[in-house]
Design a protein around this motif. Structure first.
Motif, PDB file in Angstrom:
ATOM      1  N   MET A 288       0.847  -1.165   0.000  1.00 18.38           N
ATOM      2  CA  MET A 288       0.000   0.000   0.000  1.00 18.38           C
ATOM      3  C   MET A 288       0.902   1.241   0.000  1.00 18.38           C
ATOM      4  O   MET A 288       1.822   1.325   0.799  1.00 18.38           O
ATOM      5  N   VAL A 289       0.644   2.151  -0.898  1.00 17.47           N
ATOM      6  CA  VAL A 289       1.436   3.380  -1.031  1.00 17.47           C
ATOM      7  C   VAL A 289       0.497   4.583  -0.901  1.00 17.47           C
ATOM      8  O   VAL A 289      -0.618   4.558  -1.416  1.00 17.47           O
ATOM      9  N   ARG A 290       0.974   5.618  -0.215  1.00 15.36           N
ATOM     10  CA  ARG A 290       0.184   6.828  -0.023  1.00 15.36           C
ATOM     11  C   ARG A 290       1.046   8.057  -0.252  1.00 15.36           C
ATOM     12  O   ARG A 290       2.252   8.040  -0.037  1.00 15.36           O
ATOM     13  N   ASP A 291       0.403   9.163  -0.641  1.00 18.25           N
ATOM     14  CA  ASP A 291       1.059  10.461  -0.666  1.00 18.25           C
ATOM     15  C   ASP A 291       0.930  11.044   0.730  1.00 18.25           C
ATOM     16  O   ASP A 291      -0.171  11.097   1.283  1.00 18.25           O
ATOM     17  N   VAL A 292       2.051  11.452   1.309  1.00 13.94           N
ATOM     18  CA  VAL A 292       2.055  12.081   2.625  1.00 13.94           C
ATOM     19  C   VAL A 292       2.863  13.364   2.536  1.00 13.94           C
ATOM     20  O   VAL A 292       3.685  13.540   1.637  1.00 13.94           O
ATOM     21  N   THR A 293       2.617  14.260   3.475  1.00 17.54           N
ATOM     22  CA  THR A 293       3.419  15.469   3.599  1.00 17.54           C
ATOM     23  C   THR A 293       4.199  15.348   4.892  1.00 17.54           C
ATOM     24  O   THR A 293       3.622  15.054   5.943  1.00 17.54           O
ATOM     25  N   ILE A 294       5.509  15.559   4.807  1.00 16.19           N
ATOM     26  CA  ILE A 294       6.365  15.490   5.977  1.00 16.19           C
ATOM     27  C   ILE A 294       6.992  16.865   6.179  1.00 16.19           C
ATOM     28  O   ILE A 294       7.563  17.444   5.257  1.00 16.19           O
ATOM     29  N   CYS A 295       6.849  17.393   7.399  1.00 12.10           N
ATOM     30  CA  CYS A 295       7.331  18.738   7.714  1.00 12.10           C
ATOM     31  C   CYS A 295       8.437  18.673   8.755  1.00 12.10           C
ATOM     32  O   CYS A 295       8.268  18.056   9.812  1.00 12.10           O
ATOM     33  N   GLY A 296       9.546  19.320   8.435  1.00 10.18           N
ATOM     34  CA  GLY A 296      10.653  19.463   9.372  1.00 10.18           C
ATOM     35  C   GLY A 296      10.723  20.894   9.842  1.00 10.18           C
ATOM     36  O   GLY A 296       9.747  21.644   9.759  1.00 10.18           O
ATOM     37  N   SER A 297      11.900  21.319  10.298  1.00 12.63           N
ATOM     38  CA  SER A 297      12.045  22.671  10.827  1.00 12.63           C
ATOM     39  C   SER A 297      12.166  23.728   9.725  1.00 12.63           C
ATOM     40  O   SER A 297      11.948  24.908   9.971  1.00 12.63           O
ATOM     41  N   LYS A 298      12.501  23.312   8.480  1.00 12.07           N
ATOM     42  CA  LYS A 298      12.683  24.267   7.379  1.00 12.07           C
ATOM     43  C   LYS A 298      11.555  24.268   6.357  1.00 12.07           C
ATOM     44  O   LYS A 298      11.239  25.303   5.789  1.00 12.07           O
ATOM     45  N   ALA A 299      10.997  23.106   6.077  1.00 11.56           N
ATOM     46  CA  ALA A 299      10.031  23.016   4.975  1.00 11.56           C
ATOM     47  C   ALA A 299       9.171  21.767   5.105  1.00 11.56           C
ATOM     48  O   ALA A 299       9.447  20.889   5.916  1.00 11.56           O
ATOM     49  N   CYS A 300       8.145  21.733   4.270  1.00 11.02           N
ATOM     50  CA  CYS A 300       7.289  20.553   4.134  1.00 11.02           C
ATOM     51  C   CYS A 300       7.470  20.003   2.720  1.00 11.02           C
ATOM     52  O   CYS A 300       7.644  20.773   1.779  1.00 11.02           O
ATOM     53  N   ARG A 301       7.438  18.687   2.586  1.00 13.04           N
ATOM     54  CA  ARG A 301       7.553  18.046   1.274  1.00 13.04           C
ATOM     55  C   ARG A 301       6.505  16.956   1.152  1.00 13.04           C
ATOM     56  O   ARG A 301       6.321  16.163   2.060  1.00 13.04           O
ATOM     57  N   LYS A 302       5.846  16.943   0.001  1.00  9.49           N
ATOM     58  CA  LYS A 302       4.924  15.854  -0.312  1.00  9.49           C
ATOM     59  C   LYS A 302       5.744  14.724  -0.925  1.00  9.49           C
ATOM     60  O   LYS A 302       6.518  14.959  -1.863  1.00  9.49           O
ATOM     61  N   VAL A 303       5.614  13.521  -0.372  1.00 10.23           N
ATOM     62  CA  VAL A 303       6.386  12.371  -0.839  1.00 10.23           C
ATOM     63  C   VAL A 303       5.485  11.146  -0.945  1.00 10.23           C
ATOM     64  O   VAL A 303       4.410  11.098  -0.339  1.00 10.23           O
ATOM     65  N   ARG A 304       5.921  10.172  -1.724  1.00  6.77           N
ATOM     66  CA  ARG A 304       5.260   8.862  -1.785  1.00  6.77           C
ATOM     67  C   ARG A 304       5.794   8.043  -0.625  1.00  6.77           C
ATOM     68  O   ARG A 304       7.002   8.002  -0.396  1.00  6.77           O
ATOM     69  N   ALA A 305       4.910   7.393   0.110  1.00 11.89           N
ATOM     70  CA  ALA A 305       5.319   6.598   1.267  1.00 11.89           C
ATOM     71  C   ALA A 305       4.696   5.209   1.201  1.00 11.89           C
ATOM     72  O   ALA A 305       3.515   5.066   0.883  1.00 11.89           O
ATOM     73  N   ILE A 306       5.495   4.216   1.512  1.00 14.01           N
ATOM     74  CA  ILE A 306       5.001   2.854   1.638  1.00 14.01           C
ATOM     75  C   ILE A 306       4.457   2.694   3.045  1.00 14.01           C
ATOM     76  O   ILE A 306       5.128   3.041   4.027  1.00 14.01           O
ATOM     77  N   VAL A 307       3.231   2.205   3.178  1.00 10.58           N
ATOM     78  CA  VAL A 307       2.649   1.909   4.478  1.00 10.58           C
ATOM     79  C   VAL A 307       3.343   0.647   4.990  1.00 10.58           C
ATOM     80  O   VAL A 307       3.244  -0.413   4.384  1.00 10.58           O
TER      81      VAL A 307
END
Length: 123
Positions: free
Chosen positions: A1-20
């Motif tokens: 199962m793969v999903r698009d997620v947004t991951i936010c750190g201290s500088k920016a957010c990035r939309k990435v493909r993630a494997i569940v």
């Protein structure tokens, strides 16, 4: 199962493909994504993976999933020295996210439902 997620750190957010990956404890990203989002290096250590032990670091981040009832959850994100996790994915979405979101996963119907919705704002 793969999903698009947004991951936010201290500088920016990035939309990435993630494997569940409910077999993974934490959410993991490539070191490239970790640098782009400004993942703070709070912990260094060795992590056991399916390919063996690797040196890595981790820090706090916000992980956002847009499935039914899901939102953002704060947690530890680990940066791994890999180019991708398979299928072009730049992240693994681990059990920590699903525990915090009180999620149920139905792999047969390709569905994730969460009962604890977090707010989706940049960190």
């Amino acid at each position: 199962m793969v999903r698009d997620v947004t991951i936010c750190g201290s500088k920016a957010c990035r939309k990435v493909r993630a494997i569940v990956d409910t077999g993974a404890t934490n959410t993991c990203v490539t070191q490239e994504i970790a640098k782009l989002i400004g993942l703070e290096e709070r912990k260094r250590g060795t992590v056991g993976t399916a390919s063996g032990d690797v040196e890595t670091y981790g820090g706090p981040a916000k992980v956002c999933l847009r499935d039914r009832g899901c939102g953002c959850q704060h947690g530890e994100v680990i940066a791994l020295p890999v180019k991708e996790f398979g299928d072009g994915a730049q992240a693994l979405l681990g059990q920590q996210y699903f525990d915090r979101a009180k999620a149920t996963i139905d792999a047969y119907k390709d569905r994730i439902r969460c009962r604890a919705r977090g707010r989706c704002r940049p960190t």
